[in-house]
Scaffold this motif. Structure first.
Motif, PDB file in Angstrom:
ATOM      1  N   ALA A  26       0.854  -1.185   0.000  1.00 45.61           N
ATOM      2  CA  ALA A  26       0.000   0.000   0.000  1.00 45.61           C
ATOM      3  C   ALA A  26       0.891   1.237   0.000  1.00 45.61           C
ATOM      4  O   ALA A  26       2.104   1.142   0.220  1.00 45.61           O
ATOM      5  N   VAL A  27       0.294   2.367  -0.252  1.00 47.48           N
ATOM      6  CA  VAL A  27       1.022   3.630  -0.176  1.00 47.48           C
ATOM      7  C   VAL A  27       0.224   4.568   0.726  1.00 47.48           C
ATOM      8  O   VAL A  27      -1.005   4.654   0.633  1.00 47.48           O
ATOM      9  N   LYS A  28       0.941   5.199   1.675  1.00 47.34           N
ATOM     10  CA  LYS A  28       0.323   6.134   2.611  1.00 47.34           C
ATOM     11  C   LYS A  28       0.605   7.549   2.111  1.00 47.34           C
ATOM     12  O   LYS A  28       1.755   7.925   1.906  1.00 47.34           O
ATOM     13  N   LEU A  29      -0.468   8.319   1.925  1.00 42.38           N
ATOM     14  CA  LEU A  29      -0.355   9.663   1.362  1.00 42.38           C
ATOM     15  C   LEU A  29      -0.796  10.700   2.381  1.00 42.38           C
ATOM     16  O   LEU A  29      -1.841  10.544   3.022  1.00 42.38           O
ATOM     17  N   GLN A  30       0.005  11.745   2.524  1.00 42.15           N
ATOM     18  CA  GLN A  30      -0.362  12.903   3.329  1.00 42.15           C
ATOM     19  C   GLN A  30      -0.507  14.058   2.349  1.00 42.15           C
ATOM     20  O   GLN A  30       0.485  14.576   1.832  1.00 42.15           O
ATOM     21  N   LEU A  31      -1.764  14.432   2.068  1.00 40.92           N
ATOM     22  CA  LEU A  31      -2.038  15.404   1.012  1.00 40.92           C
ATOM     23  C   LEU A  31      -2.761  16.644   1.515  1.00 40.92           C
ATOM     24  O   LEU A  31      -3.499  17.290   0.768  1.00 40.92           O
ATOM     25  N   GLY A  32      -2.585  16.983   2.785  1.00 39.68           N
ATOM     26  CA  GLY A  32      -3.178  18.192   3.317  1.00 39.68           C
ATOM     27  C   GLY A  32      -4.584  18.004   3.849  1.00 39.68           C
ATOM     28  O   GLY A  32      -5.237  18.975   4.225  1.00 39.68           O
ATOM     29  N   PHE A  33      -5.092  16.790   3.871  1.00 40.04           N
ATOM     30  CA  PHE A  33      -6.397  16.530   4.463  1.00 40.04           C
ATOM     31  C   PHE A  33      -6.225  16.315   5.968  1.00 40.04           C
ATOM     32  O   PHE A  33      -5.110  16.184   6.468  1.00 40.04           O
ATOM     33  N   SER A  34      -7.332  16.213   6.691  1.00 43.36           N
ATOM     34  CA  SER A  34      -7.263  15.999   8.137  1.00 43.36           C
ATOM     35  C   SER A  34      -6.834  14.579   8.479  1.00 43.36           C
ATOM     36  O   SER A  34      -6.526  14.285   9.623  1.00 43.36           O
ATOM     37  N   HIS A  35      -6.811  13.697   7.479  1.00 43.16           N
ATOM     38  CA  HIS A  35      -6.449  12.299   7.702  1.00 43.16           C
ATOM     39  C   HIS A  35      -5.489  11.842   6.601  1.00 43.16           C
ATOM     40  O   HIS A  35      -5.418  12.446   5.535  1.00 43.16           O
ATOM     41  N   ASP A  36      -4.750  10.786   6.882  1.00 48.49           N
ATOM     42  CA  ASP A  36      -3.877  10.199   5.876  1.00 48.49           C
ATOM     43  C   ASP A  36      -4.699   9.271   4.991  1.00 48.49           C
ATOM     44  O   ASP A  36      -5.673   8.670   5.426  1.00 48.49           O
ATOM     45  N   ILE A  37      -4.289   9.144   3.735  1.00 53.93           N
ATOM     46  CA  ILE A  37      -4.938   8.244   2.793  1.00 53.93           C
ATOM     47  C   ILE A  37      -4.034   7.037   2.618  1.00 53.93           C
ATOM     48  O   ILE A  37      -2.864   7.184   2.271  1.00 53.93           O
ATOM     49  N   VAL A  38      -4.561   5.851   2.851  1.00 53.62           N
ATOM     50  CA  VAL A  38      -3.819   4.614   2.616  1.00 53.62           C
ATOM     51  C   VAL A  38      -4.455   3.935   1.415  1.00 53.62           C
ATOM     52  O   VAL A  38      -5.607   3.497   1.481  1.00 53.62           O
ATOM     53  N   HIS A  39      -3.725   3.899   0.315  1.00 51.11           N
ATOM     54  CA  HIS A  39      -4.246   3.310  -0.923  1.00 51.11           C
ATOM     55  C   HIS A  39      -3.632   1.923  -1.118  1.00 51.11           C
ATOM     56  O   HIS A  39      -2.431   1.802  -1.345  1.00 51.11           O
ATOM     57  N   PRO A  40      -4.457   0.847  -1.054  1.00 47.46           N
ATOM     58  CA  PRO A  40      -3.921  -0.507  -1.275  1.00 47.46           C
ATOM     59  C   PRO A  40      -3.660  -0.748  -2.753  1.00 47.46           C
ATOM     60  O   PRO A  40      -4.373  -0.232  -3.613  1.00 47.46           O
ATOM     61  N   MET A  41      -2.638  -1.540  -3.046  1.00 47.33           N
ATOM     62  CA  MET A  41      -2.291  -1.858  -4.427  1.00 47.33           C
ATOM     63  C   MET A  41      -2.973  -3.154  -4.866  1.00 47.33           C
ATOM     64  O   MET A  41      -3.046  -4.107  -4.078  1.00 47.33           O
ATOM     65  N   PRO A  42      -3.447  -3.220  -6.100  1.00 51.06           N
ATOM     66  CA  PRO A  42      -4.013  -4.478  -6.591  1.00 51.06           C
ATOM     67  C   PRO A  42      -2.917  -5.519  -6.788  1.00 51.06           C
ATOM     68  O   PRO A  42      -1.726  -5.180  -6.809  1.00 51.06           O
ATOM     69  N   PRO A  43      -3.292  -6.797  -6.952  1.00 53.11           N
ATOM     70  CA  PRO A  43      -2.267  -7.831  -7.140  1.00 53.11           C
ATOM     71  C   PRO A  43      -1.455  -7.576  -8.409  1.00 53.11           C
ATOM     72  O   PRO A  43      -1.991  -7.163  -9.427  1.00 53.11           O
ATOM     73  N   GLY A  44      -0.150  -7.800  -8.322  1.00 48.83           N
ATOM     74  CA  GLY A  44       0.733  -7.619  -9.476  1.00 48.83           C
ATOM     75  C   GLY A  44       1.311  -6.225  -9.605  1.00 48.83           C
ATOM     76  O   GLY A  44       2.077  -5.957 -10.520  1.00 48.83           O
ATOM     77  N   ILE A  45       0.952  -5.312  -8.711  1.00 48.12           N
ATOM     78  CA  ILE A  45       1.446  -3.942  -8.771  1.00 48.12           C
ATOM     79  C   ILE A  45       2.360  -3.704  -7.578  1.00 48.12           C
ATOM     80  O   ILE A  45       2.027  -4.039  -6.436  1.00 48.12           O
TER      81      ILE A  45
END
Length: 177
Positions: free
Chosen positions: A102-121
């Motif tokens: 997964a990738v954890k993103l801090q983009l200026g929102f009040s919370h962090d975004i954790v985006h999971p990767m699909p299989p093979g990525i």
């Protein structure tokens, strides 16, 4: 007939093709990809090349020859070399961090975004403001990059946001008094 469809797809060493009635499977060092085939296109294997022909003379069949050829060529490239998209984070406090699959993103929102990767990525973060997405399926790599970019697209006044590495953001002029 499509101009792209006239060119055969050359199969490099280490790539295996299995042609079925309704699908084609490509196996290589980086994985296995499968694509459904339409009845409008005939695929023939000649030695180490794949040749594509329209099954009939309809407009749809002629259009699908080039499309199918491009999809199969991308599959062959994906299982041999792979594809990658690079994203840059522009903005104060914008950060990315790879966490396993997964990738954890801090983009200026009040919370962090954790985006999971699909299989093979696979995802890497060489620095806090760079994301590199790699995989063998071109469509999935592009889709993951587009979804991550969609969390905070570049805004037109300061250029802050997530952008592709090769993207040029045209900045608007601010309002004058």
């Amino acid at each position: 007939m499509s101009r792209i469809g006239k060119y055969p797809v050359v199969l490099p060493k280490g790539v295996e093709i299995s042609l079925g009635a309704e699908e084609i499977t490509v196996r290589g060092p980086l994985g296995t990809l499968t694509q459904r085939l339409t009845d409008a296109v005939k695929v023939n294997q000649q030695d180490d090349k794949l040749v594509f022909e329209a099954a009939n003379d309809s407009r749809h069949a002629r259009a699908m020859v080039g499309t199918t050829r491009s999809l199969v060529a991308n599959m062959v490239t994906g299982v041999t070399k792979g594809f990658e998209r690079k994203l840059n984070l522009v903005g104060v406090g914008f950060r990315a961090q790879a966490q396993g699959n997964a990738v954890k993103l801090q983009l200026g929102f009040s919370h962090d975004i954790v985006h999971p990767m699909p299989p093979g990525i696979k995802v890497e973060c060489p620095s806090q403001t760079e994301i590199v997405i790699r995989g063998s399926d071109k469509q999935v790599v592009g889709q993951v990059a587009a979804v991550i970019r969609g969390y905070r697209p570049p805004e037109p006044y300061k250029g802050k946001g997530v952008r592709y590495a090769d993207e040029q953001v045209i900045l608007k002029e601010t309002k004058k008094k």
